[in-house]
Write a protein that holds these residues in place. Structure first.
Motif, mmCIF file in Angstrom:
data_model
loop_
_atom_site.group_PDB
_atom_site.id
_atom_site.type_symbol
_atom_site.label_atom_id
_atom_site.label_comp_id
_atom_site.label_asym_id
_atom_site.label_seq_id
_atom_site.Cartn_x
_atom_site.Cartn_y
_atom_site.Cartn_z
ATOM 1 N N ALA A 40 0.840 -1.196 0.000
ATOM 2 C CA ALA A 40 0.000 0.000 0.000
ATOM 3 C C ALA A 40 0.876 1.248 0.000
ATOM 4 O O ALA A 40 1.907 1.300 0.672
ATOM 5 C CB ALA A 40 -0.911 0.000 1.225
ATOM 6 N N SER A 41 0.471 2.255 -0.754
ATOM 7 C CA SER A 41 1.255 3.488 -0.821
ATOM 8 C C SER A 41 1.394 4.147 0.548
ATOM 9 O O SER A 41 2.422 4.759 0.853
ATOM 10 C CB SER A 41 0.595 4.468 -1.800
ATOM 11 N N THR A 42 0.366 3.986 1.383
ATOM 12 C CA THR A 42 0.411 4.619 2.702
ATOM 13 C C THR A 42 1.450 3.977 3.613
ATOM 14 O O THR A 42 1.847 4.571 4.621
ATOM 15 C CB THR A 42 -0.971 4.526 3.369
ATOM 16 N N SER A 43 1.902 2.760 3.292
ATOM 17 C CA SER A 43 2.889 2.087 4.140
ATOM 18 C C SER A 43 4.322 2.438 3.760
ATOM 19 O O SER A 43 5.262 2.095 4.478
ATOM 20 C CB SER A 43 2.708 0.569 4.064
ATOM 21 N N LEU A 44 4.522 3.119 2.620
ATOM 22 C CA LEU A 44 5.865 3.490 2.185
ATOM 23 C C LEU A 44 6.464 4.515 3.144
ATOM 24 O O LEU A 44 5.786 5.435 3.588
ATOM 25 C CB LEU A 44 5.833 4.072 0.772
ATOM 26 N N SER A 45 7.734 4.353 3.466
ATOM 27 C CA SER A 45 8.424 5.359 4.262
ATOM 28 C C SER A 45 8.871 6.488 3.340
ATOM 29 O O SER A 45 9.227 6.257 2.187
ATOM 30 C CB SER A 45 9.627 4.750 4.978
ATOM 31 N N GLN A 46 8.831 7.716 3.857
ATOM 32 C CA GLN A 46 9.172 8.884 3.038
ATOM 33 C C GLN A 46 10.399 9.592 3.600
ATOM 34 O O GLN A 46 10.621 9.620 4.813
ATOM 35 C CB GLN A 46 7.986 9.847 2.949
ATOM 36 N N ASN A 47 11.165 10.170 2.696
ATOM 37 C CA ASN A 47 12.433 10.769 3.065
ATOM 38 C C ASN A 47 12.641 12.033 2.242
ATOM 39 O O ASN A 47 12.674 11.980 1.018
ATOM 40 C CB ASN A 47 13.554 9.761 2.799
ATOM 41 N N MET A 48 12.742 13.174 2.925
ATOM 42 C CA MET A 48 12.942 14.460 2.244
ATOM 43 C C MET A 48 14.433 14.797 2.229
ATOM 44 O O MET A 48 15.092 14.792 3.274
ATOM 45 C CB MET A 48 12.175 15.559 2.966
ATOM 46 N N GLN A 49 14.955 15.069 1.046
ATOM 47 C CA GLN A 49 16.346 15.474 0.894
ATOM 48 C C GLN A 49 16.383 16.832 0.195
ATOM 49 O O GLN A 49 15.653 17.055 -0.774
ATOM 50 C CB GLN A 49 17.127 14.442 0.083
ATOM 51 N N VAL A 50 17.267 17.721 0.680
ATOM 52 C CA VAL A 50 17.289 19.101 0.190
ATOM 53 C C VAL A 50 18.715 19.501 -0.171
ATOM 54 O O VAL A 50 19.669 19.164 0.535
ATOM 55 C CB VAL A 50 16.732 20.064 1.265
ATOM 56 N N THR A 51 18.854 20.187 -1.285
ATOM 57 C CA THR A 51 20.097 20.878 -1.630
ATOM 58 C C THR A 51 19.758 22.347 -1.832
ATOM 59 O O THR A 51 18.700 22.671 -2.390
ATOM 60 C CB THR A 51 20.750 20.305 -2.900
ATOM 61 N N LEU A 52 20.640 23.234 -1.372
ATOM 62 C CA LEU A 52 20.343 24.663 -1.513
ATOM 63 C C LEU A 52 21.629 25.466 -1.585
ATOM 64 O O LEU A 52 22.721 24.975 -1.267
ATOM 65 C CB LEU A 52 19.445 25.157 -0.372
ATOM 66 N N GLN A 53 21.470 26.715 -2.012
ATOM 67 C CA GLN A 53 22.578 27.668 -2.054
ATOM 68 C C GLN A 53 22.193 28.909 -1.267
ATOM 69 O O GLN A 53 21.017 29.295 -1.221
ATOM 70 C CB GLN A 53 22.928 28.037 -3.495
ATOM 71 N N ILE A 54 23.193 29.508 -0.635
ATOM 72 C CA ILE A 54 23.004 30.691 0.199
ATOM 73 C C ILE A 54 23.576 31.910 -0.531
ATOM 74 O O ILE A 54 24.600 31.808 -1.225
ATOM 75 C CB ILE A 54 23.704 30.506 1.564
ATOM 76 N N THR A 55 22.923 33.041 -0.374
ATOM 77 C CA THR A 55 23.407 34.264 -1.012
ATOM 78 C C THR A 55 24.835 34.558 -0.561
ATOM 79 O O THR A 55 25.190 34.399 0.611
ATOM 80 C CB THR A 55 22.508 35.460 -0.643
ATOM 81 N N GLY A 56 25.654 34.956 -1.529
ATOM 82 C CA GLY A 56 27.033 35.303 -1.218
ATOM 83 C C GLY A 56 27.967 34.118 -1.132
ATOM 84 O O GLY A 56 29.130 34.285 -0.754
ATOM 85 N N CYS A 57 27.489 32.905 -1.485
ATOM 86 C CA CYS A 57 28.323 31.704 -1.411
ATOM 87 C C CYS A 57 28.052 30.841 -2.632
ATOM 88 O O CYS A 57 26.892 30.633 -3.019
ATOM 89 C CB CYS A 57 28.031 30.928 -0.131
ATOM 90 N N SER A 58 29.106 30.336 -3.256
ATOM 91 C CA SER A 58 28.950 29.543 -4.480
ATOM 92 C C SER A 58 28.773 28.054 -4.212
ATOM 93 O O SER A 58 28.467 27.284 -5.120
ATOM 94 C CB SER A 58 30.164 29.745 -5.394
ATOM 95 N N ASN A 59 28.963 27.629 -2.960
ATOM 96 C CA ASN A 59 28.864 26.206 -2.637
ATOM 97 C C ASN A 59 27.411 25.739 -2.547
ATOM 98 O O ASN A 59 26.517 26.523 -2.213
ATOM 99 C CB ASN A 59 29.574 25.910 -1.306
ATOM 100 N N THR A 60 27.187 24.460 -2.827
ATOM 101 C CA THR A 60 25.867 23.848 -2.688
ATOM 102 C C THR A 60 25.856 22.979 -1.444
ATOM 103 O O THR A 60 26.719 22.116 -1.262
ATOM 104 C CB THR A 60 25.530 22.988 -3.921
ATOM 105 N N PHE A 61 24.876 23.198 -0.578
ATOM 106 C CA PHE A 61 24.768 22.491 0.687
ATOM 107 C C PHE A 61 23.713 21.392 0.585
ATOM 108 O O PHE A 61 22.665 21.586 -0.040
ATOM 109 C CB PHE A 61 24.396 23.459 1.816
ATOM 110 N N THR A 62 23.993 20.244 1.197
ATOM 111 C CA THR A 62 23.024 19.145 1.237
ATOM 112 C C THR A 62 22.502 18.995 2.656
ATOM 113 O O THR A 62 23.257 19.122 3.630
ATOM 114 C CB THR A 62 23.661 17.816 0.785
ATOM 115 N N ILE A 63 21.190 18.703 2.761
ATOM 116 C CA ILE A 63 20.532 18.607 4.067
ATOM 117 C C ILE A 63 19.744 17.309 4.111
ATOM 118 O O ILE A 63 18.932 17.032 3.221
ATOM 119 C CB ILE A 63 19.590 19.807 4.311
ATOM 120 N N SER A 64 19.965 16.524 5.138
ATOM 121 C CA SER A 64 19.291 15.233 5.268
ATOM 122 C C SER A 64 17.877 15.408 5.819
ATOM 123 O O SER A 64 17.494 16.468 6.332
ATOM 124 C CB SER A 64 20.090 14.315 6.196
ATOM 125 N N HIS A 65 17.118 14.327 5.734
ATOM 126 C CA HIS A 65 15.732 14.310 6.221
ATOM 127 C C HIS A 65 15.668 14.660 7.707
ATOM 128 O O HIS A 65 14.815 15.454 8.131
ATOM 129 C CB HIS A 65 15.124 12.921 5.979
#
Length: 373
Positions: A293-318
């Motif tokens: 069932a779709s409702t039984s699937l575990s979900q995991n949010m992963q994010v990548t972002l950039q901050i003003t004034g910085c060229s690096n890309t940051f990764t953020i875990s669930h």
């Protein structure tokens, strides 16, 4: 999965080399034995198709890792393993050993393709009895750390001594995968246990981990939880030794989110691999073929972002995103990637990010807006 260096033809199930040569292009072997540790069906990352693994016992102390690309034989091999019934494998390929096991005989792996036939065998015709592979003999964590072998199957009894730490990784084909890391400990020491996807491991719970695979990276040993790993909760193992780890170097950066990408991934409840719900009530995992069932699937949010004034890309875990949203009382955003992106771009104007030298974010703090000048 394997690239054989040399293939031999065997004339019968006794593994006696044949003096005849049937083909210069392709030669095969016939082999008999007991199957052990049958994995679930898995999706091949390199080829369009699925496969499964098992260990084939061909002697009292002889074991060979086996991969089978004939998925309809999965139930046959699974039943044979459960009933301790030997099988005859005919016209299978002998391949260079990829995973090391303790054996008194030559090390090689076995590959099963469509040309092969699989038949049951009367156990009375074999010169040896059913015996569990040496990988199922328990080792201490110190034993695992001291072994010079990698890609070796081992079993340990240990307690989980750290919360899950998830990192988003990108495969060569662009697929987004989640690497989850734990620390497990016993009375002799601690080791990092990794798995691709989520698990249900609980902090301070003791488990019997059967069929872990030893890995080594930059002179650091760890173990990998794979599709063949069997994890069984057990009574508390008692006193343990938690090996102190060096405190990671943490840097900070303050600013406003300039760009962001959020991915909400669903994972199979059986094999923990990513699946696509497709807005349906029922889904079938393409890796292990289990319907759920779709409702039984575990979900995991992963994010990548950039901050003003910085060229690096940051990764953020669930886990880090979840903690930040709890403090901000915005937990509803954890199930909608686009709304989460909009919130960071519009409402989260001034953030303090703590991160590792490789730009993995370990915590997020919302700061008061900068005073206007």
């Amino acid at each position: 999965m394997y690239t054989p260096r040399k293939k031999l033809r065997f004339s019968d199930d006794t593994q006696t080399p044949s003096t005849s040569t049937a083909s210069q292009d392709e030669e095969y072997i016939n082999i008999r034995g007991y199957p052990h540790n049958v994995s679930s069906l898995r999706q091949s990352p390199k080829m369009k198709g699925r496969y499964f693994n098992f260990t084939l016992q061909t002697g009292r102390h002889e074991y060979h890792e086996t991969v089978c690309f004939v998925t309809e034989k999965h139930q046959t091999i699974s039943n044979a393993a459960q009933t301790k019934t030997p099988v005859s494998l005919k016209s299978v390929t002998k391949a260079v050993a990829q995973t090391t096991t303790t054996s008194e005989n030559e090390q090689f792996d076995v590959k099963i393709n469509r040309k092969a036939t699989i038949l049951p065998v009367n156990k009375k015709t074999l010169q040896f009895q059913h015996r569990q592979p040496p990988s199922l003999q328990e080792l201490t964590i110190t034993d695992v750390l001291n072994t010079s072998l990698t890609d070796q199957a081992v079993t340990v009894r240990a307690k989980v001594t750290s919360n899950a730490v998830a990192e988003l990784k990108t495969a060569r084909d662009g697929t987004q995968l989640t690497l989850t890391k734990y620390i497990v400990s016993d009375k002799t020491g601690s080791i990092e246990a990794n798995t691709w996807g989520n698990t249900t491991l609980q902090l301070h719970q003791s488990y019997l981990f059967e069929y872990l695979i030893t890995k080594s990276f930059a002179d650091t040993k760890n173990v990998q939880i794979g599709s063949r790993t069997v994890i069984t909760p057990i009574d508390d193992i008692g006193d343990i030794i938690e090996t102190p780890k060096e405190q990671p170097v943490v840097d900070t950066i303050t600013g406003t989110v300039r760009s962001i990408k959020a991915i909400l991934m669903s994972h199979c409840t059986n094999c923990k691999r990513p699946v696509e719900p497709l807005h349906s009530q029922i889904v079938r995992c393409t890796a292990c073929d289990m319907k759920q069932a779709s409702t039984s699937l575990s979900q995991n949010m992963q994010v990548t972002l950039q901050i003003t004034g910085c060229s690096n890309t940051f990764t953020i875990s669930h886990n880090v995103i979840d903690e930040f949203l709890q403090i901000s009382k915005k937990q509803n955003l954890l199930t909608d990637a686009e709304d989460l992106e909009d919130y960071f771009l519009i409402s989260a104007q001034n953030l303090l990010l703590e991160h590792t030298p490789t730009f993995h974010v370990t915590s997020i703090t919302s700061l008061p807006p900068s005073p206007k000048t």
